[in-house]
Design a protein around this motif. Structure first.
Motif, short mmCIF file in Angstrom:
data_model
loop_
_atom_site.label_atom_id
_atom_site.label_comp_id
_atom_site.label_asym_id
_atom_site.label_seq_id
_atom_site.Cartn_x
_atom_site.Cartn_y
_atom_site.Cartn_z
N GLU A 167 -5.52 -4.60 1.43
CA GLU A 167 -5.79 -3.27 0.91
C GLU A 167 -5.79 -3.32 -0.62
O GLU A 167 -4.93 -3.95 -1.23
CB GLU A 167 -4.72 -2.29 1.37
N ARG B 6 -9.74 5.87 -2.81
CA ARG B 6 -9.38 5.39 -1.47
C ARG B 6 -8.73 4.02 -1.61
O ARG B 6 -8.73 3.44 -2.67
CB ARG B 6 -10.61 5.27 -0.58
N SER B 7 -8.26 3.55 -0.48
CA SER B 7 -7.84 2.16 -0.42
C SER B 7 -9.00 1.37 0.16
O SER B 7 -9.48 1.65 1.25
CB SER B 7 -6.60 2.00 0.45
N ARG C 176 0.80 7.46 -6.07
CA ARG C 176 -0.28 8.47 -6.07
C ARG C 176 0.25 9.86 -5.74
O ARG C 176 -0.12 10.84 -6.37
CB ARG C 176 -1.34 8.07 -5.04
N GLN C 177 1.13 9.94 -4.76
CA GLN C 177 1.58 11.25 -4.27
C GLN C 177 2.70 11.88 -5.08
O GLN C 177 2.78 13.10 -5.17
CB GLN C 177 2.01 11.13 -2.81
N LEU D 281 0.84 -1.19 0.00
CA LEU D 281 0.00 0.00 0.00
C LEU D 281 0.88 1.25 0.00
O LEU D 281 0.57 2.24 -0.68
CB LEU D 281 -0.93 0.00 1.22
N GLY D 282 2.00 1.21 0.71
CA GLY D 282 2.93 2.34 0.73
C GLY D 282 3.49 2.66 -0.65
O GLY D 282 3.65 3.83 -1.00
N GLU E 297 0.78 4.36 -2.53
CA GLU E 297 0.66 5.74 -2.03
C GLU E 297 1.76 6.61 -2.63
O GLU E 297 1.52 7.77 -2.99
CB GLU E 297 0.73 5.77 -0.50
N GLU E 298 2.98 6.07 -2.72
CA GLU E 298 4.08 6.81 -3.34
C GLU E 298 3.76 7.13 -4.80
O GLU E 298 3.98 8.24 -5.27
CB GLU E 298 5.37 5.99 -3.24
N PRO F 103 -6.20 -0.36 -3.48
CA PRO F 103 -6.45 1.02 -3.89
C PRO F 103 -7.41 1.10 -5.07
O PRO F 103 -7.38 0.25 -5.96
CB PRO F 103 -5.07 1.54 -4.28
#
Length: 195
Positions: free
Chosen positions: A162, A173-174, A101-102, A94-95, A98-99, A164
């Motif tokens: 999880e 969202r996840s 995505r961000q 998930l991290g 997130e990376e 996404p």
């Protein structure tokens, strides 16, 4: 040279490349008569300037616009995929999602008639994540929404993972895909990452 890994997932024959699917005998835990083939020439990690490289297409296809295989028996799939590519290819955490995505630019687009996100990294290189949904039982669901497995369990008991989600509005969202959804037969695509 291709690496072959034999796996039976819920009585279905899966092939990571070429889209072959047929039935096989035996329980899902048994390793038998199913071939997941990923040759060294199919490692397609794209450097987006992140901690990992993202594959150009989903597991089970050679084309970025196709869904590829959708998996429900995630712990078995994680074990198999983590052993492919000499241990280099894996399901993202998930991290790592997130990376992505961000730190990357996400643009909704149509590619060959398929909706999805064109994701461009700091290197200027990009990948396409098709928003082709998931499978519930044998029926595709959620067209226009992208949902992808991560290897991040919801809890220490691994009663779900999880996943996404995104759509035309962006990253939603996840979603937690728990045992109840797995029991109903939900299957979700996988996009590999590489070191």
């Amino acid at each position: 040279m291709n690496k072959k890994v034999n796996v039976c997932l819920a009585g279905v024959l899966f092939s990571c490349v070429g889209g072959v699917s047929t039935s096989c005998d035996g329980p899902a835990e048994q390793v038998q008569s199913v071939v997941l083939e990923i040759g060294k020439n199919e490692v397609r990690g794209v450097d987006l300037g992140l901690s990992v490289k993202w594959d150009t297409c989903n597991v089970g296809t050679l084309f970025a616009t196709e869904t590829g295989r959708c998996f429900s028996a995630l712990p078995v799939v994680i074990s198999v995929i983590d052993n492919l590519h000499d241990g280099k290819g894996k399901i993202p955490t998930l991290g790592e999602f997130e990376e992505l995505r961000q730190r990357c630019v996400w643009n909704w687009t149509m590619r060959k008639g398929v909706p999805g996100m064109q994701i461009t990294g700091t290197t200027g290189k990009s990948i396409f994540l098709p928003a082709t949904g998931w499978v519930l039982g044998n029926k595709p669901q959620g067209s226009g929404t992208g949902m992808y497995w991560t290897s991040t369990p919801v809890s220490d008991t691994a009663d779900g993972y999880e996943a996404p989600c995104f759509n035309e509005s962006g990253f939603i969202r996840s979603t937690v895909v728990g045992q109840e959804a797995l029991d109903l037969g939900i299957s979700v695509p996988v996009r590999l990452v590489f070191p």
